[in-house]
Design a protein around this motif. Structure first.
Motif, PDB file in Angstrom:
ATOM      1  N   LEU A   1      12.210 -39.753   3.784  1.00 54.56           N
ATOM      2  CA  LEU A   1      11.847 -38.553   2.371  1.00 54.56           C
ATOM      3  C   LEU A   1      13.638 -38.474   3.219  1.00 54.56           C
ATOM      4  CD1 LEU A   1      11.586 -35.783   1.439  1.00 54.56           C
ATOM      5  CD2 LEU A   1      10.432 -34.393   3.569  1.00 54.56           C
ATOM      6  N   SER A   2      14.233 -38.500   4.562  1.00 60.19           N
ATOM      7  CA  SER A   2      15.887 -37.175   4.014  1.00 60.19           C
ATOM      8  C   SER A   2      15.748 -38.436   3.326  1.00 60.19           C
ATOM      9  CB  SER A   2      16.468 -38.324   5.311  1.00 60.19           C
ATOM     10  OG  SER A   2      16.298 -39.224   5.856  1.00 60.19           O
ATOM     11  N   SER A   3      15.784 -39.558   2.346  1.00 61.25           N
ATOM     12  CA  SER A   3      16.507 -40.482   1.663  1.00 61.25           C
ATOM     13  C   SER A   3      16.860 -39.458  -0.188  1.00 61.25           C
ATOM     14  CB  SER A   3      16.757 -42.281   1.688  1.00 61.25           C
ATOM     15  OG  SER A   3      15.349 -41.900   0.859  1.00 61.25           O
ATOM     16  N   LEU A   4      15.959 -39.073  -0.424  1.00 59.20           N
ATOM     17  CA  LEU A   4      15.516 -38.192  -0.849  1.00 59.20           C
ATOM     18  C   LEU A   4      16.908 -37.312  -1.594  1.00 59.20           C
ATOM     19  CD1 LEU A   4      13.211 -38.333  -3.801  1.00 59.20           C
ATOM     20  CD2 LEU A   4      11.879 -35.995  -2.343  1.00 59.20           C
ATOM     21  N   SER A   5      17.234 -36.403  -1.040  1.00 60.77           N
ATOM     22  CA  SER A   5      18.688 -35.772  -1.327  1.00 60.77           C
ATOM     23  C   SER A   5      19.411 -36.596  -1.800  1.00 60.77           C
ATOM     24  CB  SER A   5      19.241 -35.598  -0.214  1.00 60.77           C
ATOM     25  OG  SER A   5      17.854 -33.526   0.522  1.00 60.77           O
ATOM     26  N   SER A   6      19.734 -37.948  -1.435  1.00 57.29           N
ATOM     27  CA  SER A   6      20.902 -38.221  -2.600  1.00 57.29           C
ATOM     28  C   SER A   6      20.013 -38.563  -3.817  1.00 57.29           C
ATOM     29  CB  SER A   6      21.967 -39.448  -1.601  1.00 57.29           C
ATOM     30  OG  SER A   6      20.424 -40.318  -1.686  1.00 57.29           O
ATOM     31  N   LEU A   7      19.201 -39.444  -3.988  1.00 60.00           N
ATOM     32  CA  LEU A   7      18.766 -39.316  -5.276  1.00 60.00           C
ATOM     33  C   LEU A   7      18.876 -38.284  -5.770  1.00 60.00           C
ATOM     34  CD1 LEU A   7      17.929 -41.622  -7.304  1.00 60.00           C
ATOM     35  CD2 LEU A   7      15.225 -41.739  -6.031  1.00 60.00           C
TER      36      LEU A   7
ATOM     37  N   GLN B   1      13.584 -26.281   3.193  1.00 61.51           N
ATOM     38  CA  GLN B   1      12.882 -27.252   3.481  1.00 61.51           C
ATOM     39  C   GLN B   1      12.202 -28.028   2.432  1.00 61.51           C
ATOM     40  OE1 GLN B   1      11.676 -26.277   6.931  1.00 61.51           O
ATOM     41  NE2 GLN B   1      13.330 -25.714   7.520  1.00 61.51           N
ATOM     42  N   TRP B   2      11.163 -28.824   3.247  1.00 64.47           N
ATOM     43  CA  TRP B   2      10.381 -29.872   2.388  1.00 64.47           C
ATOM     44  C   TRP B   2       8.915 -29.939   3.036  1.00 64.47           C
ATOM     45  CZ3 TRP B   2      13.479 -32.858  -0.980  1.00 64.47           C
ATOM     46  CH2 TRP B   2      14.543 -33.114  -1.111  1.00 64.47           C
ATOM     47  N   SER B   3       8.475 -30.073   1.965  1.00 65.87           N
ATOM     48  CA  SER B   3       6.958 -30.776   2.017  1.00 65.87           C
ATOM     49  C   SER B   3       6.344 -31.636   1.123  1.00 65.87           C
ATOM     50  CB  SER B   3       6.572 -29.213   1.655  1.00 65.87           C
ATOM     51  OG  SER B   3       5.762 -29.080  -0.024  1.00 65.87           O
ATOM     52  N   VAL B   4       5.535 -31.964   1.961  1.00 64.46           N
ATOM     53  CA  VAL B   4       5.157 -33.815   1.097  1.00 64.46           C
ATOM     54  C   VAL B   4       3.393 -33.559   1.259  1.00 64.46           C
ATOM     55  CG1 VAL B   4       4.609 -35.769   1.552  1.00 64.46           C
ATOM     56  CG2 VAL B   4       6.879 -35.008   2.021  1.00 64.46           C
ATOM     57  N   ASP B   5       3.053 -33.472   0.065  1.00 70.34           N
ATOM     58  CA  ASP B   5       1.455 -33.175  -0.087  1.00 70.34           C
ATOM     59  C   ASP B   5       1.001 -32.123   0.703  1.00 70.34           C
ATOM     60  OD1 ASP B   5       1.485 -35.572  -1.539  1.00 70.34           O
ATOM     61  OD2 ASP B   5       1.130 -36.777  -0.080  1.00 70.34           O
ATOM     62  N   ALA B   6       1.719 -31.160   0.442  1.00 65.75           N
ATOM     63  CA  ALA B   6       1.196 -29.363   1.119  1.00 65.75           C
ATOM     64  C   ALA B   6       1.823 -29.556   2.167  1.00 65.75           C
ATOM     65  CB  ALA B   6      -0.075 -29.517   0.153  1.00 65.75           C
ATOM     66  N   GLU B   7       2.386 -30.337   2.684  1.00 62.31           N
ATOM     67  CA  GLU B   7       1.915 -30.329   4.059  1.00 62.31           C
ATOM     68  C   GLU B   7       3.654 -29.714   4.694  1.00 62.31           C
ATOM     69  OE1 GLU B   7       0.787 -30.496   7.138  1.00 62.31           O
ATOM     70  OE2 GLU B   7      -1.370 -30.300   5.598  1.00 62.31           O
ATOM     71  N   MET B   8       4.187 -29.194   5.323  1.00 64.50           N
ATOM     72  CA  MET B   8       5.929 -28.661   5.534  1.00 64.50           C
ATOM     73  C   MET B   8       5.904 -30.031   6.756  1.00 64.50           C
ATOM     74  SD  MET B   8       6.504 -26.175   4.095  1.00 64.50           S
ATOM     75  CE  MET B   8       7.745 -25.953   4.865  1.00 64.50           C
ATOM     76  N   VAL B   9       7.587 -30.427   6.173  1.00 65.06           N
ATOM     77  CA  VAL B   9       7.777 -31.154   7.187  1.00 65.06           C
ATOM     78  C   VAL B   9       9.221 -30.726   8.038  1.00 65.06           C
ATOM     79  CG1 VAL B   9       9.512 -33.046   7.142  1.00 65.06           C
ATOM     80  CG2 VAL B   9       7.869 -32.656   4.937  1.00 65.06           C
ATOM     81  N   GLU B  10       9.235 -31.110   9.308  1.00 64.74           N
ATOM     82  CA  GLU B  10      10.216 -30.676  10.717  1.00 64.74           C
ATOM     83  C   GLU B  10      11.495 -31.610   9.947  1.00 64.74           C
ATOM     84  OE1 GLU B  10       9.982 -27.535  12.137  1.00 64.74           O
ATOM     85  OE2 GLU B  10       8.086 -27.195  11.140  1.00 64.74           O
ATOM     86  N   ASP B  11      10.391 -32.264  10.184  1.00 59.87           N
ATOM     87  CA  ASP B  11      12.223 -33.680  10.489  1.00 59.87           C
ATOM     88  C   ASP B  11      11.866 -35.020   9.052  1.00 59.87           C
ATOM     89  OD1 ASP B  11      13.408 -35.656  11.480  1.00 59.87           O
ATOM     90  OD2 ASP B  11      12.258 -36.308  13.282  1.00 59.87           O
ATOM     91  N   PRO B  12      13.109 -34.768   8.341  1.00 59.52           N
ATOM     92  CA  PRO B  12      13.029 -35.431   7.249  1.00 59.52           C
ATOM     93  C   PRO B  12      13.176 -36.890   7.281  1.00 59.52           C
ATOM     94  CG  PRO B  12      14.068 -33.083   6.189  1.00 59.52           C
ATOM     95  CD  PRO B  12      13.667 -33.473   8.012  1.00 59.52           C
ATOM     96  N   ASP B  13      13.992 -37.509   8.330  1.00 56.48           N
ATOM     97  CA  ASP B  13      13.194 -38.731   8.425  1.00 56.48           C
ATOM     98  C   ASP B  13      12.153 -39.713   9.314  1.00 56.48           C
ATOM     99  OD1 ASP B  13      16.746 -38.997   7.796  1.00 56.48           O
ATOM    100  OD2 ASP B  13      16.945 -37.988  10.157  1.00 56.48           O
ATOM    101  N   SER B  14      11.226 -38.451   9.887  1.00 59.53           N
ATOM    102  CA  SER B  14      10.017 -39.088  10.276  1.00 59.53           C
ATOM    103  C   SER B  14       8.849 -39.496   9.299  1.00 59.53           C
ATOM    104  CB  SER B  14       9.401 -38.819  11.863  1.00 59.53           C
ATOM    105  OG  SER B  14       8.912 -36.299  10.865  1.00 59.53           O
ATOM    106  N   VAL B  15       9.205 -38.916   7.749  1.00 62.31           N
ATOM    107  CA  VAL B  15       8.461 -38.682   7.388  1.00 62.31           C
ATOM    108  C   VAL B  15       8.602 -40.042   5.601  1.00 62.31           C
ATOM    109  CG1 VAL B  15       7.150 -37.943   4.617  1.00 62.31           C
ATOM    110  CG2 VAL B  15       7.482 -36.628   7.058  1.00 62.31           C
TER     111      VAL B  15
ATOM    112  N   GLU C   1       3.391 -36.291  -3.367  1.00 58.09           N
ATOM    113  CA  GLU C   1       4.122 -34.543  -4.345  1.00 58.09           C
ATOM    114  C   GLU C   1       4.967 -33.769  -3.249  1.00 58.09           C
ATOM    115  OE1 GLU C   1       1.925 -31.624  -7.025  1.00 58.09           O
ATOM    116  OE2 GLU C   1       1.939 -30.768  -5.416  1.00 58.09           O
ATOM    117  N   VAL C   2       6.019 -33.602  -3.626  1.00 57.59           N
ATOM    118  CA  VAL C   2       7.556 -33.473  -2.474  1.00 57.59           C
ATOM    119  C   VAL C   2       8.105 -32.069  -3.075  1.00 57.59           C
ATOM    120  CG1 VAL C   2       9.842 -34.330  -1.432  1.00 57.59           C
ATOM    121  CG2 VAL C   2       8.030 -35.572  -1.864  1.00 57.59           C
TER     122      VAL C   2
END
Length: 92
Positions: free
Chosen positions: A37-43, A61-75, A82-83
């Motif tokens: 997920l962390s790579s999405l910012s540059s895109l 903050q980011w959420s993926v499929d309605a779940e909040m993400v604490e660490d964008p590198d781990s997703v 849906e982000v």
């Protein structure tokens, strides 16, 4: 040869929506395999250059499929997710 890179739906809220001029868009990921997920910012910045989105993404903050993400590198995004880009909310 067809582009087999997967797509995600990006939802923009508050300042992110203002910066991009839209509340959502389909975004094709930059490669066919899973990506953090962390790579999405540059895109997203490349799709909206000079829009002021960089400041929003730095503090969002980011959420993926309605779940909040604490660490964008781990997703890992595989396509179809849906982000949501959720800027800080100030209360009063």
């Amino acid at each position: 040869m067809s582009d087999s890179s997967p797509e995600v739906t990006v939802l923009y809220f508050a300042g992110a929506s203002t910066a991009t001029g839209t509340s959502s868009e389909r975004v094709r990921l930059s490669s066919p395999g899973p990506q953090p997920l962390s790579s999405l910012s540059s895109l997203l910045l490349s799709l909206h250059p000079g829009a002021g989105l960089e400041h929003v993404l730095r503090t969002c903050q980011w959420s993926v499929d309605a779940e909040m993400v604490e660490d964008p590198d781990s997703v890992l995004l595989k396509g179809g997710e849906e982000v949501a880009v959720i800027p800080p909310v100030s209360g009063g």
